[in-house]
Design a protein around this motif. Structure first.
Motif, PDB file in Angstrom:
ATOM      1  N   ALA A   1       5.227  40.337 -14.916  1.00 57.60           N
ATOM      2  CA  ALA A   1       5.640  41.737 -14.985  1.00 57.60           C
ATOM      3  C   ALA A   1       7.143  41.844 -15.247  1.00 57.60           C
ATOM      4  O   ALA A   1       7.593  42.666 -16.064  1.00 57.60           O
ATOM      5  CB  ALA A   1       5.278  42.446 -13.676  1.00 57.60           C
ATOM      6  N   SER A   2       7.927  41.010 -14.579  1.00 54.07           N
ATOM      7  CA  SER A   2       9.372  41.031 -14.778  1.00 54.07           C
ATOM      8  C   SER A   2       9.747  40.620 -16.200  1.00 54.07           C
ATOM      9  O   SER A   2      10.615  41.227 -16.830  1.00 54.07           O
ATOM     10  CB  SER A   2      10.036  40.095 -13.767  1.00 54.07           C
ATOM     11  N   LEU A   3       9.050  39.607 -16.716  1.00 57.26           N
ATOM     12  CA  LEU A   3       9.332  39.152 -18.071  1.00 57.26           C
ATOM     13  C   LEU A   3       8.905  40.192 -19.100  1.00 57.26           C
ATOM     14  O   LEU A   3       9.568  40.371 -20.137  1.00 57.26           O
ATOM     15  CB  LEU A   3       8.615  37.818 -18.329  1.00 57.26           C
ATOM     16  N   ALA A   4       7.807  40.896 -18.820  1.00 55.11           N
ATOM     17  CA  ALA A   4       7.355  41.944 -19.735  1.00 55.11           C
ATOM     18  C   ALA A   4       8.397  43.063 -19.824  1.00 55.11           C
ATOM     19  O   ALA A   4       8.699  43.564 -20.915  1.00 55.11           O
ATOM     20  CB  ALA A   4       6.015  42.500 -19.268  1.00 55.11           C
ATOM     21  N   TRP A   5       8.959  43.464 -18.675  1.00 51.59           N
ATOM     22  CA  TRP A   5       9.971  44.519 -18.692  1.00 51.59           C
ATOM     23  C   TRP A   5      11.235  44.026 -19.401  1.00 51.59           C
ATOM     24  O   TRP A   5      11.857  44.765 -20.169  1.00 51.59           O
ATOM     25  CB  TRP A   5      10.294  44.958 -17.273  1.00 51.59           C
ATOM     26  N   ALA A   6      11.602  42.771 -19.184  1.00 50.71           N
ATOM     27  CA  ALA A   6      12.757  42.212 -19.884  1.00 50.71           C
ATOM     28  C   ALA A   6      12.524  42.204 -21.388  1.00 50.71           C
ATOM     29  O   ALA A   6      13.447  42.451 -22.175  1.00 50.71           O
ATOM     30  CB  ALA A   6      13.035  40.792 -19.389  1.00 50.71           C
ATOM     31  N   THR A   7      11.286  41.939 -21.796  1.00 52.68           N
ATOM     32  CA  THR A   7      10.968  41.921 -23.225  1.00 52.68           C
ATOM     33  C   THR A   7      11.099  43.313 -23.830  1.00 52.68           C
ATOM     34  O   THR A   7      11.605  43.473 -24.954  1.00 52.68           O
ATOM     35  CB  THR A   7       9.547  41.360 -23.441  1.00 52.68           C
ATOM     36  N   VAL A   8      10.670  44.336 -23.111  1.00 45.61           N
ATOM     37  CA  VAL A   8      10.848  45.703 -23.590  1.00 45.61           C
ATOM     38  C   VAL A   8      12.333  45.993 -23.802  1.00 45.61           C
ATOM     39  O   VAL A   8      12.741  46.563 -24.827  1.00 45.61           O
ATOM     40  CB  VAL A   8      10.236  46.708 -22.589  1.00 45.61           C
ATOM     41  N   ARG A   9      13.148  45.577 -22.855  1.00 48.79           N
ATOM     42  CA  ARG A   9      14.585  45.791 -22.979  1.00 48.79           C
ATOM     43  C   ARG A   9      15.171  44.978 -24.137  1.00 48.79           C
ATOM     44  O   ARG A   9      16.064  45.447 -24.845  1.00 48.79           O
ATOM     45  CB  ARG A   9      15.278  45.407 -21.670  1.00 48.79           C
ATOM     46  N   GLY A  10      14.655  43.755 -24.313  1.00 46.75           N
ATOM     47  CA  GLY A  10      15.139  42.924 -25.412  1.00 46.75           C
ATOM     48  C   GLY A  10      14.810  43.521 -26.766  1.00 46.75           C
ATOM     49  O   GLY A  10      15.629  43.482 -27.692  1.00 46.75           O
ATOM     50  N   ILE A  11      13.613  44.076 -26.894  1.00 52.31           N
ATOM     51  CA  ILE A  11      13.218  44.717 -28.148  1.00 52.31           C
ATOM     52  C   ILE A  11      14.135  45.904 -28.447  1.00 52.31           C
ATOM     53  O   ILE A  11      14.599  46.088 -29.586  1.00 52.31           O
ATOM     54  CB  ILE A  11      11.744  45.176 -28.060  1.00 52.31           C
ATOM     55  N   ALA A  12      14.427  46.690 -27.412  1.00 51.61           N
ATOM     56  CA  ALA A  12      15.319  47.844 -27.599  1.00 51.61           C
ATOM     57  C   ALA A  12      16.734  47.395 -27.950  1.00 51.61           C
ATOM     58  O   ALA A  12      17.411  48.022 -28.782  1.00 51.61           O
ATOM     59  CB  ALA A  12      15.329  48.686 -26.324  1.00 51.61           C
ATOM     60  N   LEU A  13      17.171  46.298 -27.345  1.00 46.81           N
ATOM     61  CA  LEU A  13      18.519  45.798 -27.612  1.00 46.81           C
ATOM     62  C   LEU A  13      18.668  45.356 -29.071  1.00 46.81           C
ATOM     63  O   LEU A  13      19.681  45.648 -29.723  1.00 46.81           O
ATOM     64  CB  LEU A  13      18.823  44.634 -26.674  1.00 46.81           C
TER      65      LEU A  13
END
Length: 393
Positions: free
Chosen positions: A84-96
């Protein structure tokens, strides 16, 4: 692509550990030497790792994302939280990636590289992979098919479009290789002894440390031997009492020195006749560049057994012996010292030839790949000639 009025930017994805982060910093340094502005190179790393201090100290910006790797391939609460933590980080990475619109993304592998690497794939940003190990990480295997090129230390990592560049090392390592003749004088080591460096990473290795401590009584009786032991921060307070002086009255520090950590470890490797250590990618690359023979004890829990594969590269060139972790104790350490050095005379084989796994120009080779495959580069960037040779799989 770059925003109007600014130079093209580069994202370097990955970190968390020195093994992933240091090669990325070496490439970033090589790019700045070629003219890419440091302020246009940005790291996307791990909030759990060493990135928050080391990257800014090197002069680059960094965005820290959460997440952690899965501990095993099974369903449990720990892995569910990690996913779950990695999934949220991935969402942020995509936005970045969308917000910064870089000219390229360089993926260093590992879980910390996943968010921005996924962003590069989704937004069709040119992706270059830098794999440090002889076996590719899960992130690089998963997304490597979308990469324009994969910089690898040796062939056969399993990645598409491999380009053998070697594993980038810090400039300090190259400098140590060039100044090996003066290394003992700089460190204040005995000039006429056979010097052995023992280390296990920043935290240390309990297995290797215990073997040294078990062997100290026997090592004390070996004339002409000097042991430099980098214990690591984790085990430093667990070390035994100092061994007694030798019968000839020489001080303990004349044959055995222990330190918790050494920021000048490349200089110590250049001064040594032999190293005893783990087989992480950066360690093997540094041994290759400096040319220090080694007894390697691969970490048995390393993903895909990549440390054993790394070690085999040095073994193939005659520069190392490998010992299984469970078999490495004080007695085995003494036997390996006898095998690698001999005690009738000082080791005469000299430094090893530079291996493919680590090359002095590896960082420049990876930097050139980034320049070649970026959608745009700053006008100040100088291209290398000739370019690295490609090997396509």
């Amino acid at each position: 692509m770059a925003t109007p009025g600014s130079a093209p930017s580069l994202l370097i994805a990955g970190g968390g550990t020195a093994g992933h982060l240091m090669p990325g910093l070496a490439v970033a340094s090589a790019l700045t030497e070629r003219g890419w502005p440091a302020e246009r190179i940005h790291f996307v790393g791990s909030a759990r790792g060493i990135d928050s201090q080391i990257v800014p100290d090197a002069g680059f910006g960094v965005t820290l994302l959460g997440g952690r790797g899965l501990t095993a391939r099974r369903v449990n609460l720990t892995n569910a939280r990690a996913a779950a933590s990695l999934a949220w980080a991935t969402v942020r990475g995509i936005a970045l990636v969308r917000r910064r619109r870089p000219a390229a993304v360089l993926s260093l592998g590992g879980y910390a590289a996943l968010p921005a690497t996924v962003g590069a794939v989704i937004w069709r940003v040119p992706l270059v992979i830098a794999e440090q190990n002889a076996v590719a990480s899960a992130t690089n295997r998963l997304l490597g098919r979308f990469a324009r090129a994969a910089a690898v230390p040796v062939r056969g990592t399993g990645l598409h479009r491999e380009v053998v560049t070697g594993n980038p090392v810090r400039p300090e390592v190259v400098e140590a290789a060039h100044e090996a003749a003066d290394a003992r004088t700089r460190l204040g080591w005995p000039s006429d002894a056979t010097a052995v460096v023992v280390f296990g990473g920043s935290l240390g290795s309990r297995r290797i440390n215990t073997a040294v401590w078990m062997a100290l009584a026997s090592l004390r009786d070996r004339d002409g031997l000097f042991i430099y032991h980098v214990v690591g921060k984790r085990d430093w307070d667990e070390r035994p009492s100092p061994p007694p002086p030798r019968p000839d009255g020489s001080r303990v520090r004349d044959w055995y020195r222990a330190v918790p950590f050494d920021e000048q470890l490349p200089v110590a490797l250049a001064a040594a006749d032999l190293a005893i250590c783990r087989a992480g990618a950066s360690t093997v690359a540094e041994l290759s560049v400096i040319g220090t023979p080694a007894v390697l004890v691969p970490l048995p829990i390393a993903t895909n057994d990549h440390q054993r594969r790394n070690a085999e590269e040095l073994v193939a060139m005659g520069g190392a012996r490998v010992v299984v972790d469970a078999e490495f104790d004080g007695g085995r350490m003494l036997a390996e010292l006898d095998q690698m050095l001999g005690w009738q005379h000082r080791a005469s084989a000299g430094r090893l030839p530079e291996a493919t796994f680590g090359r002095q120009d590896s960082a420049q080779r990876v930097a050139e790949l980034v320049i070649q495959h970026s959608s745009a580069v700053p006008g100040s960037v100088r291209h290398a000639d000739p370019a690295p040779r490609k090997h396509t799989t």
